[in-house]
Write a protein that holds these residues in place. Structure first.
Motif, PDB file in Angstrom:
ATOM      1  N   GLY A 165      45.226  44.529  74.145  1.00  0.00           N
ATOM      2  CA  GLY A 165      44.261  44.916  75.230  1.00  0.00           C
ATOM      3  C   GLY A 165      42.796  44.501  74.612  1.00  0.00           C
ATOM      4  O   GLY A 165      42.558  44.699  73.415  1.00  0.00           O
ATOM      5  N   ASP A 380      48.889  56.076  80.473  1.00  0.00           N
ATOM      6  CA  ASP A 380      48.897  54.760  80.206  1.00  0.00           C
ATOM      7  C   ASP A 380      47.287  54.630  79.485  1.00  0.00           C
ATOM      8  O   ASP A 380      46.610  54.096  80.038  1.00  0.00           O
ATOM      9  CB  ASP A 380      49.029  53.889  81.244  1.00  0.00           C
ATOM     10  N   ASN A 383      45.768  50.524  80.063  1.00  0.00           N
ATOM     11  CA  ASN A 383      45.439  49.729  81.292  1.00  0.00           C
ATOM     12  C   ASN A 383      44.212  50.205  81.952  1.00  0.00           C
ATOM     13  O   ASN A 383      43.382  51.186  81.034  1.00  0.00           O
ATOM     14  CB  ASN A 383      46.583  50.150  82.490  1.00  0.00           C
ATOM     15  N   GLU A 388      39.791  47.605  87.652  1.00  0.00           N
ATOM     16  CA  GLU A 388      40.326  46.397  88.297  1.00  0.00           C
ATOM     17  C   GLU A 388      40.103  46.431  89.732  1.00  0.00           C
ATOM     18  O   GLU A 388      39.822  45.424  90.395  1.00  0.00           O
ATOM     19  CB  GLU A 388      41.924  46.491  88.269  1.00  0.00           C
TER      20      GLU A 388
END
Length: 402
Positions: A165, A380, A383, A388
């Motif tokens: 990431g 998580d 993410n 987003e």
């Protein structure tokens, strides 16, 4: 009878460690310290341009900037490193003025290859100078639109692994390429990260440090939900910004039980913020932990001279004192003042030396700490759905010309 709950059991250190070890097979940043840097170093050695322009945002730039800012004061780099991150038009133009466009290598860095800020700036710079294989390099995923563009134009490409990431990518080609071109010893960087990695996974020194710190934060997160990094060196301001993204974007999540997690990062610079935020820490609400970061050896013996000003007899104790000693004592005094209050959790990290090895140790240890905390709160870590959502709205607005 139906039963629902919104709480979870805090797992044992052993359970959390096993979960982290399982991630090694799927989360790519863990293995980055062990990569082969031959191709990056070979390419970097052949770069002739004097200016390096990094076009990217967030995880594509913050880690690189953190290392560059930490090292630049004690290194005589012959090349100049520039960062194009913001779509602020005045900022873009000011940064362009510092370039010799005909003597610049442009590194376009975007994991997805379609980052709006990055592509917008890339398009603009392409109107000022012809981008070609001679002055432009693409760093992206192998199947991205940006990589396809590079191949169509014969440009050199470097891969960002899909399982790495952005905010965990500083030790990938994202950071290694621009830093190698600049003249940073990237093998020493990876060696520092490797030492922390091995210590942690061998359940040695860093295992104890990181597990203890993570557990305290989680067991006390409802009381101390603000985590302050107080760095006593101006060269760590870039690290502070990197830490804020790493911590905030990784840990501000909804966990498996639908409970919102909130460990808020704040980055301060000493002694500057002694004259502002320290007041809030000392006498404000007890909702903060503080990590002090000190530099043991600045490799600079600049001293405060004697007899240059009249009328300051009460400050003669400053005469012939080195600034390195002064900032160290300022840190020590602040730490002592916090210690004396007895109700503010704090810890101290001391960086032995201003070099690649030590900044990498610091940054990799924070990456591991973030992963461990993420496992404790059952989220998580990798993410960013909250980010987003805004990207989707922006694209819809721009497509509709709103």
């Amino acid at each position: 009878m139906q039963y629902n709950k919104s709480f979870y059991q805090i797992k044992s250190n052993e359970t959390i460690f096993e979960k982290v070890k399982k991630e090694v097979n799927s989360i790519g940043y863990y293995s980055l310290p062990f990569q082969d840097t031959t191709n990056v170093k070979k390419f970097a050695k052949d770069v002739k341009q004097s200016h390096i322009a990094v076009i990217g945002i967030g995880g594509s730039t913050l880690g690189t900037f953190a290392i560059y800012q930490f090292l630049k004061r004690t290194n005589d780099f012959t090349k100049k490193l520039h960062f194009f991150e913001s779509t602020d038009p005045t900022d873009i133009k000011q940064r362009v003025k510092k370039l010799d466009l005909e003597d610049t290598i442009f590194l376009v860095i975007s994991k997805s290859g379609t980052t709006i800020e990055t592509i917008s700036i890339f398009k603009y710079l392409s109107s000022l100078v012809t981008m070609s294989k001679n002055n432009c390099v693409i760093v992206s995923e192998t199947d991205s639109t940006l990589t396809a563009f590079a191949k169509q134009n014969g440009m050199q490409t470097f891969e960002i692994p899909k399982n790495v990431g952005g905010r965990f990518s500083v030790f990938s080609n994202v950071g290694l390429l621009p830093l190698a071109i600049l003249g940073v010893n990237i093998d020493e960087l990876l060696q520092g990260a490797k030492e922390v990695h091995n210590s942690f996974f061998n359940e040695d020194k860093y295992y104890d440090i990181l597990m203890e710190k993570a557990r305290f934060m989680i067991e006390n997160k409802n009381r101390f939900n603000i985590n302050v990094v107080f760095s006593y060196s101006a060269s760590l301001e870039g690290f502070n910004k990197w830490y804020i993204q790493l911590w905030g974007e990784s840990l501000g999540k909804i966990n498996i039980n639908g409970t919102k997690q909130a460990l808020t990062p704040i980055g301060l610079i000493g002694p500057v913020d002694q004259h502002s935020f320290l007041q809030l820490i000392a006498q404000g609400k007890r909702d903060k932990t503080v990590t002090f970061i000190k530099v043991a050896n600045f490799e600079d013996d600049t001293k405060i001279p004697k007899n240059t000003l009249n009328g300051f007899d009460e400050l003669t104790y400053l005469d012939n004192l080195s600034f390195a000693k002064l900032i160290d004592e300022q840190a020590n005094a602040t730490i002592q003042s916090i210690k004396d209050l007895s109700d503010i959790p704090y810890d101290i990290i001391t960086i032995n030396k201003v070099d690649e090895f030590n900044i990498a140790k610091l940054m990799y240890s924070y990456q591991l700490l973030t992963s461990v905390v993420g496992k404790f709160v059952q989220i998580d870590t990798y993410n960013q759905p909250g980010v987003e959502a805004g990207k989707i709205i922006l694209k819809e607005k721009l497509n509709n010309k709103v």
